[in-house]
Design an enzyme around this catalytic site. Structure first.
Site, short mmCIF file in Angstrom:
data_model
loop_
_atom_site.label_atom_id
_atom_site.label_comp_id
_atom_site.label_asym_id
_atom_site.label_seq_id
_atom_site.Cartn_x
_atom_site.Cartn_y
_atom_site.Cartn_z
N SER A 109 0.72 -1.35 -0.06
CA SER A 109 0.20 -0.05 -0.12
C SER A 109 0.86 1.02 -0.02
CB SER A 109 -0.84 -0.32 1.19
OG SER A 109 -1.92 1.02 1.32
N LEU A 110 0.27 2.46 0.11
CA LEU A 110 1.14 3.65 0.32
C LEU A 110 0.70 4.29 1.32
CD1 LEU A 110 0.30 4.98 -3.35
CD2 LEU A 110 2.29 4.29 -2.65
N GLU A 166 1.17 11.38 -10.21
CA GLU A 166 0.02 10.64 -10.97
C GLU A 166 -1.25 10.83 -10.45
OE1 GLU A 166 0.94 6.33 -11.33
OE2 GLU A 166 2.78 7.24 -11.33
N LYS A 216 -4.39 9.27 -8.28
CA LYS A 216 -4.70 8.24 -7.60
C LYS A 216 -5.91 7.87 -7.67
CE LYS A 216 -4.12 6.60 -2.95
NZ LYS A 216 -5.25 5.77 -2.82
N ASP A 268 -9.35 6.08 -7.56
CA ASP A 268 -10.17 5.47 -6.23
C ASP A 268 -10.88 4.09 -7.09
OD1 ASP A 268 -11.16 5.04 -4.11
OD2 ASP A 268 -12.63 6.82 -3.96
N ARG A 275 -5.65 -7.78 -4.93
CA ARG A 275 -4.55 -7.76 -4.00
C ARG A 275 -4.59 -8.62 -2.63
NH1 ARG A 275 -2.45 -3.09 -2.00
NH2 ARG A 275 -4.07 -1.85 -2.70
N GLU A 298 -5.38 -0.16 -11.11
CA GLU A 298 -6.58 -0.12 -10.48
C GLU A 298 -7.80 -0.32 -11.44
OE1 GLU A 298 -5.59 0.65 -7.55
OE2 GLU A 298 -7.28 1.61 -6.33
N TYR A 329 -0.40 1.85 -13.32
CA TYR A 329 0.53 2.93 -12.65
C TYR A 329 1.87 2.31 -12.24
CZ TYR A 329 -2.34 1.08 -8.62
OH TYR A 329 -2.84 0.34 -7.96
N LYS A 336 -3.46 12.46 -0.11
CA LYS A 336 -5.08 12.44 -0.07
C LYS A 336 -5.84 13.60 -0.30
CE LYS A 336 -6.84 8.91 1.46
NZ LYS A 336 -7.38 7.32 1.22
N CYS A 377 -44.57 11.30 18.35
CA CYS A 377 -44.44 10.59 17.06
C CYS A 377 -45.03 10.77 15.94
CB CYS A 377 -44.63 9.09 17.64
SG CYS A 377 -44.32 8.01 16.21
N CYS A 416 -47.42 7.77 15.29
CA CYS A 416 -48.66 7.33 16.10
C CYS A 416 -49.25 8.40 17.21
CB CYS A 416 -48.49 6.18 16.97
SG CYS A 416 -47.20 6.14 18.24
N CYS A 426 -39.96 6.75 20.56
CA CYS A 426 -41.38 6.68 20.76
C CYS A 426 -41.58 5.36 21.50
CB CYS A 426 -42.22 6.53 19.38
SG CYS A 426 -43.47 6.00 19.41
N CYS A 432 -47.14 1.04 17.15
CA CYS A 432 -46.75 2.12 16.29
C CYS A 432 -46.19 1.28 14.91
CB CYS A 432 -45.75 3.08 16.73
SG CYS A 432 -44.93 4.26 15.89
S1 IVH Z 1 1.44 2.99 -6.76
C1 IVH Z 1 4.30 -0.13 -4.30
N1 IVH Z 1 0.08 4.54 -7.97
O1 IVH Z 1 -3.72 3.25 -4.01
C2 IVH Z 1 3.34 1.10 -4.59
N2 IVH Z 1 -1.28 3.37 -6.35
O2 IVH Z 1 -3.68 3.83 -1.17
C3 IVH Z 1 2.16 0.50 -5.28
N3 IVH Z 1 -3.53 3.37 -6.15
O3 IVH Z 1 -2.08 0.22 -3.24
C4 IVH Z 1 1.08 1.69 -5.58
N4 IVH Z 1 -3.58 4.99 -7.84
O4 IVH Z 1 -4.08 0.28 -5.11
C5 IVH Z 1 0.12 3.67 -7.20
N5 IVH Z 1 -1.19 6.13 -9.28
C6 IVH Z 1 -1.04 5.20 -8.42
C7 IVH Z 1 -2.22 4.61 -7.67
C8 IVH Z 1 -2.20 3.78 -6.66
C9 IVH Z 1 -4.38 4.35 -7.14
C10 IVH Z 1 -3.98 2.78 -5.13
C11 IVH Z 1 -2.98 1.33 -5.04
C12 IVH Z 1 -2.61 1.44 -3.75
C13 IVH Z 1 -3.39 2.30 -3.13
C14 IVH Z 1 -2.64 3.08 -1.94
#
Ligand code: IVH
Length: 665
Positions: A78-79, A109, A111, A113, A132, A168, A220, A306, A400, A403, A418, A424
């Protein structure tokens, strides 16, 4: 003939790429369909040349498949999240210190969702797609991935023979709205947001259904076999192989360039057809990335920034007061429809009287609303500047709306109730709805049917369900022989539902599923529970005085006693069966004294299974993260609130794998 088939496939792959990735088709849909039909015909005539990656296979197949768990070639991490420029600055300072350099070039770049996916290509052909999962292992969803048109099934250009790529899967906002509308019309439950819709779609075990979901994949990250030492270049190259990489990534050589990128996309994100929840900042040089490396959970070379939750301003039209099954009265705001995070919002929840008072809401106020992952957004604040001088304050009601009974509020509670629970209508219907619920008696009875049975005078409380007969049902509108029989069978089956679920089903205020289980373990029959004193009940772990009093009040009430006696006479389980007792026996004390919170979806177990494992190993399940939490058992799509809270409080986050190892030891 094979050559002809290969030629057609190549052409069609190319057209798919032009259409779904470059958004620049070079032939008409009509001509595309003609080529596709031609290929279909040839493939039908020559099944020996079948290929799961053929453009004809994008429609999926109708076979139900169980997902197989497979190990990721490289862990799927994750990040780290950041919410301020200060945190980005710290990230940069740390990275520069480790690398011992003055400046770092970054790639910024979007992110996306959505739901993470990892794709493998062997000699350019898509051979595997994994979710994942727990980061170490994921579900093999290759058949589903093949139906997503922006995932190439065959690469072109100068690709490496072995390739792994991450990205994603998202559902574009407009398509999501349309899709959700169709679901609601079909009587299915709406998805809360495009991310959930994408996640739900990828988990479908029938790829023909996935093919009908409007999904899109954005790539990505190449965890290995990078063709260039620059991540930015790698993204460009990946696009040339056929991947969907939006051309908006940007190289940044200073913090101010990064901040400009953040500001730009924070403002422009509504113009994108899909949801983003921030931006990702990555060290551009692969050599530097390798030098920085990873911690157990996250790379040291990347950070997410974020965005704040999206907010909209709109006008209050009126406030409704809704009565729930427990008699709790909830204020709901009706709003001037407004677009927020991809949907049109018309209502917002106000939770309770205290919140209403706190907002100091006046008629016709302009309010700000926010969505926090819930379906119903909330009002966060009022724009008091634009309040009309003569606007009247919105007061909580005293009686209420259903009733007419005077509302009551228990000392120290925020919720008004109520008290007229037996007369009721929404409370009566609500209790029956709760009783038949999937986690309670699991009787297949829709809300509208309960309404119908109630209006016809056939049911006035849940015990009445067991008096329904074929003759009574068949005389009603919309009931056929089949549906009447199904309902009666489902009611019959509910007599086998274990006691703790019955205890949950009968609707004791404050007694949720987990509490019912705990109470049933200590007092394994309704008699024993009724005979227990408040003090006895309070002595059960996790049962406080509020719950104990509520149980006492419930069991003392003569109407409840009568209903329970009726349930007994119909054969409903009012005590723990011997079989259950042995099944739920403590198998180890590995988790004794540990309080565990579960969140997310897991690769190998359902959440209920995990809860059961925790209990049978002596641990306690809790719903919210607090300083008393021993660890957070985190699965895919874990609630961001829980995760943040755990990080804040330093509560360890444990994966399914780690958890299973803990038990095994
Ligand atoms: S790089 C080792 N790039 O966000 C790093 N992740 O909150 C690999 N995500 O686990 C992740 N856009 O599922 C990367 N441009 C982007 C992304 C991205 C969305 C997701 C991804 C990651 C999660 C973390």
């Amino acid at each position: 003939m094979l050559q002809k088939i290969l030629d057609l496939r190549k052409q069609l792959h190319e057209h798919n790429y032009n259409y779904y990735v470059l958004h620049a088709p070079t032939i008409s849909d009509f001509d595309f369909d003609k080529l596709l039909a031609q290929l279909q015909q040839l493939e039908q005539a020559h099944p020996e040349y079948a290929d799961p990656n053929s453009p004809t296979q994008r429609v999926g197949n109708d076979m139900d498949e169980q997902f197989v768990h497979e190990a990721h070639s490289y862990p799927m991490l994750s990040l780290a999240n950041s919410y301020s420029t200060g945190e980005v600055e710290e990230f940069d300072a740390r990275a520069r210190k480790i690398l011992d350099v003055e400046h770092i070039t970054y790639t910024c770049e979007l992110k996306y969702d959505g739901v993470a996916i990892s794709l493998r290509y062997t000699n350019g052909a898509l051979t595997r797609a994994l979710t994942r999962g727990d980061g170490v292992q994921g579900d093999n969803i290759t058949a589903n991935a093949r139906t997503i048109r922006s995932i190439p099934t065959q690469l072109h250009g100068n690709f490496p023979p072995e390739l792994e790529i991450r990205g994603e899967v998202c559902m574009p906002r407009a398509k999501f709205a349309q899709f959700n509308e169709q679901r609601v019309e079909a009587g299915e439950q709406a998805f809360a947001n495009p991310r959930n819709a994408a996640a739900g779609s990828l988990k479908l075990q029938n790829s023909a259904l996935v093919a009908k979901r409007p999904l899109e994949a954005f790539m990505y990250y190449l965890p290995a076999h990078q063709p260039s030492d620059s991540h930015f270049e790698n993204l460009e190259i990946a696009r040339s192989w056929g991947f969907n990489v939006p051309p908006v990534a940007q190289k940044c050589t200073s913090l101010s360039e990064i901040y400009n990128y953040i500001t730009l996309w924070n403002e422009k994100r509504h113009t994108l057809p899909f949801d983003i929840d921030g931006i990702v900042i990555k060290v551009d040089s692969i050599t530097q990335q390798q030098e920085l490396g990873f911690t157990a959970k996250i790379p040291r070379w990347a950070i997410a920034y974020k965005f704040k939750a999206e907010e909209a301003r709109t006008q209050l039209i009126s406030v409704d007061f809704q009565v729930g099954r427990t008699g709790a009265v909830t204020p709901v705001a009706n709003l001037q429809p407004v677009q927020l995070a991809g949907t049109v919002v018309k209502r917002a929840s106000l939770y309770n009287g205290d919140q209403l008072a706190q907002l100091d809401l006046h008629a016709g106020d302009y309010v700000f609303i926010e969505k926090g992952g819930e379906i119903i957004p909330k009002i966060t604040r009022v724009d008091t500047q634009s309040r009309s001088l003569f606007a009247e304050k919105v007061e909580f009601i005293t009686h209420c709306p259903e009733c007419g009974a005077e509302l009551v509020r228990e000392a120290g509670e925020a919720v008004w109730y109520c008290p007229n629970s037996d007369n009721c209508a929404p409370q009566i219907k609500g209790r029956i709805e709760h009783f038949v619920g999937r986690k309670a008696m699991n009787i297949g009875l829709a809300e509208a049917t309960i309404e119908q049975l109630f209006n016809a005078g056939l049911i006035h409380n849940y015990a009445d369900l067991y008096t329904l007969t074929f003759e009574k049902l068949i005389s009603l509108d919309r009931f056929g022989e089949k549906s009447a029989q199904n309902l009666l069978q489902s009611i019959e089956d509910s007599k086998k539902v274990p006691f703790y679920k019955v205890l949950f089903a009968i609707g004791v205020r404050h007694v949720g599923e987990t509490t019912a289980k705990t109470v049933a373990k200590r007092y394994p029959s309704i008699e024993q529970i009724s005979a227990a004193s408040i003090m006895d009940l309070e002595a059960i772990p996790e049962v406080g005085s509020k719950i104990a009093e509520s149980i006492k009040q419930f069991t003392k009430n003569s109407k409840n006693q009568e209903r329970i006696e009726r349930l007994r006479s119909y054969g409903v389980q009012l005590e723990v069966s011997e079989h259950e007792q042995t099944n739920n026996a403590i198998v180890s004390t590995a988790l004794e004294g540990k309080t565990i919170v579960i969140s997310g979806v897991f690769a190998h177990h359902s959440r209920d299974e995990l809860k059961n494992i925790i209990e049978t190993h002596g641990g306690k399940n809790a719903s919210g993260v607090s300083k008393n939490t021993t660890f957070l058992l985190a699965g895919e799509g874990i609630g961001p609130g829980k995760l943040e809270k755990a990080q804040q409080l330093g509560v360890p986050i444990v994966s399914e794998e780690e958890f299973m190892r803990l038990i095994d030891n």
